[in-house]
Scaffold this motif. Sequence first.
Motif, PDB file in Angstrom:
ATOM      1  N   VAL A   4      97.905  10.642 -36.017  1.00  0.00           N
ATOM      2  CA  VAL A   4      96.686  11.246 -36.567  1.00  0.00           C
ATOM      3  C   VAL A   4      95.908  11.998 -35.488  1.00  0.00           C
ATOM      4  O   VAL A   4      95.238  12.990 -35.776  1.00  0.00           O
ATOM      5  CB  VAL A   4      95.786  10.199 -37.257  1.00  0.00           C
ATOM      6  N   ASP A   5      95.994  11.544 -34.236  1.00  0.00           N
ATOM      7  CA  ASP A   5      95.360  12.278 -33.136  1.00  0.00           C
ATOM      8  C   ASP A   5      96.014  13.641 -32.975  1.00  0.00           C
ATOM      9  O   ASP A   5      95.330  14.666 -32.819  1.00  0.00           O
ATOM     10  CB  ASP A   5      95.488  11.489 -31.826  1.00  0.00           C
ATOM     11  N   THR A   6      97.334  13.657 -33.022  1.00  0.00           N
ATOM     12  CA  THR A   6      98.079  14.904 -32.856  1.00  0.00           C
ATOM     13  C   THR A   6      97.760  15.889 -33.969  1.00  0.00           C
ATOM     14  O   THR A   6      97.431  17.056 -33.721  1.00  0.00           O
ATOM     15  CB  THR A   6      99.594  14.608 -32.848  1.00  0.00           C
ATOM     16  N   ILE A   7      97.856  15.437 -35.210  1.00  0.00           N
ATOM     17  CA  ILE A   7      97.625  16.326 -36.350  1.00  0.00           C
ATOM     18  C   ILE A   7      96.200  16.874 -36.324  1.00  0.00           C
ATOM     19  O   ILE A   7      95.979  18.075 -36.526  1.00  0.00           O
ATOM     20  CB  ILE A   7      97.902  15.589 -37.673  1.00  0.00           C
ATOM     21  N   ALA A   8      95.218  16.015 -36.095  1.00  0.00           N
ATOM     22  CA  ALA A   8      93.820  16.452 -36.104  1.00  0.00           C
ATOM     23  C   ALA A   8      93.575  17.550 -35.083  1.00  0.00           C
ATOM     24  O   ALA A   8      92.782  18.469 -35.313  1.00  0.00           O
ATOM     25  CB  ALA A   8      92.895  15.264 -35.831  1.00  0.00           C
TER      26      ALA A   8
END
Length: 264
Positions: free
Chosen positions: A153-157
């Motif tokens: 989720v860190d990467t996608i955000a």
Amino acid sequence: MSVTRETISEIARELFEAKRGVYTVPYVSPRLPERDLDSAYAISAEFAALRERELGVRRVGRKVGLTNALVQQRVGIDEPDYGIIHDDMVHASGARLPLSAYNRLLIEAEVAFVLKSDVTDASRAGVEAAIDYVTPAFEVVDFRYAGSVGQIVDTIADNAGCSGVVLGEERHPYGEVDLTQAEMVITGGGKEITRGVGSNVLGDPVNAVVWLAETAIRTGEPLRAGEVLLSGSIGYIEPWPADVECVATVTGLGRVVATADSKG
């Protein structure tokens, strides 16, 4: 734990300001349910919208990441992710990228696809018919976080880590080269950094574009004529060495060249 619109906007603003100011922020994952991809993509969309509203940039393409099965296993998902490419993120081969504009620059090379028509049919045949040409490309990878990438989720955000693209010197009609067998090598100052073969990317780089086309139609943002589409790293993602000319060659497609400039 549900994510409010206020939280999504707050996180997007933090990432936007960090990108604009070139600094890092804490991981966003502690404020999201584990593997809440929908919220992460909502943050990414708002992050892109802030850039468009406040900087006057426009979307000219998209990138696909996590196309390597081993990397997917590492982060615990079974599908790729995607991000947005704006016009201020596109560079021609030979570019000098100022290191002062990035937190921790990483290098990867892949096949870029450029569309000649909108993609309203996400079948493989429909996607292939919409492709204008292919060219080698560097993805300019940088994150708003210190250290490792963090959770999915860190990467996608954070726009799937995409901070730019350098496009190759040659344009080739799609189908002229067997992309599954195309070999990619990146060198920096004459020393090999990484290598790989096109089949590393979901078996065939065009499969990444098909996945992206399906996802784009499903989310109401179909791929449009003229868009540049990055299909995913053929080799490993590595630190970008400073002040040496980096060259990626892809069999049959030519090369792309760029330099990370520590004085810029």
